[in-house]
Design an enzyme around this catalytic site. Structure first.
Site, short mmCIF file in Angstrom:
data_model
loop_
_atom_site.label_atom_id
_atom_site.label_comp_id
_atom_site.label_asym_id
_atom_site.label_seq_id
_atom_site.Cartn_x
_atom_site.Cartn_y
_atom_site.Cartn_z
N ASP A 59 0.84 -1.20 0.00
CA ASP A 59 0.00 0.00 0.00
C ASP A 59 0.88 1.26 0.00
O ASP A 59 1.09 1.88 1.04
CB ASP A 59 -0.90 -0.05 1.24
CG ASP A 59 -1.78 1.18 1.40
OD1 ASP A 59 -2.03 1.87 0.39
OD2 ASP A 59 -2.22 1.44 2.54
N LYS A 61 0.41 3.69 -2.67
CA LYS A 61 -0.38 4.73 -3.34
C LYS A 61 0.48 5.59 -4.29
O LYS A 61 0.61 6.80 -4.12
CB LYS A 61 -1.06 5.64 -2.32
CG LYS A 61 -1.96 4.92 -1.33
CD LYS A 61 -2.55 5.90 -0.32
CE LYS A 61 -3.38 5.19 0.73
NZ LYS A 61 -2.53 4.46 1.72
N TYR A 63 1.90 7.99 -6.94
CA TYR A 63 1.33 9.22 -7.51
C TYR A 63 2.49 10.07 -8.02
O TYR A 63 3.19 10.71 -7.24
CB TYR A 63 0.54 9.97 -6.44
CG TYR A 63 -0.38 11.07 -6.95
CD1 TYR A 63 -0.30 11.55 -8.25
CD2 TYR A 63 -1.33 11.62 -6.11
CE1 TYR A 63 -1.14 12.54 -8.69
CE2 TYR A 63 -2.19 12.63 -6.55
CZ TYR A 63 -2.09 13.09 -7.84
OH TYR A 63 -2.93 14.08 -8.29
N PRO A 66 3.73 9.78 -15.35
CA PRO A 66 3.49 8.42 -15.84
C PRO A 66 4.70 7.49 -15.85
O PRO A 66 4.61 6.36 -15.35
CB PRO A 66 2.96 8.67 -17.26
CG PRO A 66 2.26 9.98 -17.16
CD PRO A 66 3.10 10.80 -16.22
#
Length: 230
Positions: A59, A61, A63, A66
């Protein structure tokens, strides 16, 4: 519905102790490794959990831009984890780039996109995203589904709605579950097991109600039995 336990103890030793205590349920359980544990204990910790026979959800996440997200996704896949997540708000191009990078793996990890953190109230969420949690959750879920991801991280309150607008097989994972009405802590949108089941949630994440319990193994048994009952 599967139970995923958040390994957020303050030390690696405590997390491993819990994993060893629950080893007989390894085939039924998933273990979630988040920022704290991964930054402190690294890839070696993942390997130890995998050797015990657990499915592991990393976990972190992701961000970023690309290509950076895709690079990170590749390294995560190389760790041998079974599932990881990214932020849906990184955008369609980033999500598609991540999935394209993982095409080379014969068995890739499941990839889920975070819609709205369960710590958000609707008011706080609107200040940042300019819309309600429900509307943005729909938008982010559609975006993630179209990009080829396996599912999303959302609260129980959005799960059924998300499956209705995407696919019944589109995975929903819900953090902040308080199995039997325990204190919500820093979570704003919590649910119990019955509500999660009613809302067709595929994975429930439970942390503090298990690892802070006097008898974590008994608590896990109680949760697993409750899941089977309903």
């Amino acid at each position: 519905m599967k139970l995923c336990i958040a390994l957020d103890n303050p030390s690696k030793e405590e997390n491993l102790k819990l994993a060893k205590e629950l080893k007989e349920y390894a085939k039924e359980l998933w273990l979630k490794v988040g920022f704290r544990s991964y930054i402190r204990d690294g890839a070696e910790f993942i390997k130890e959990l995998k050797l015990m026979g657990y499915n592991v959800f990393l976990d972190l996440k992701l961000y970023d831009i690309p290509n950076t997200m895709a690079d990170a996704a590749e390294e995560i896949a190389n760790l041998g984890v079974d599932m990881f997540n990214v932020h849906a708000s990184a955008g369609s191009i980033a999500l598609k780039t991540v999935m394209q990078r993982l095409e080379k793996y014969e068995k890739r990890p499941l990839v889920l996109a975070v819609t709205a953190l369960t710590s958000f109230t609707d008011e706080e969420f609107k200040k940042i995203y300019g819309d309600s949690i429900e509307n943005k959750a729909k938008e982010f879920a559609k975006l993630s589904h179209e990009a080829g991801l396996d599912g999303v991280v959302c609260s129980a309150f959005e799960s059924k709605m998300i499956k209705n607008i995407t696919d019944e097989k589109f995975i929903t994972l819900t953090p902040g579950i308080r199995p039997f009405g325990e204190d919500a802590g820093d979570q704003a949108r919590v649910a119990d097991i019955s509500l999660a089941k009613e809302q067709k949630v595929d994975f429930i994440v439970v942390g503090r109600p298990i690892y802070k319990d006097e008898d974590p193994k008994a608590k896990v048994e109680k949760i697993l039995n409750k899941i089977k009952e309903i």
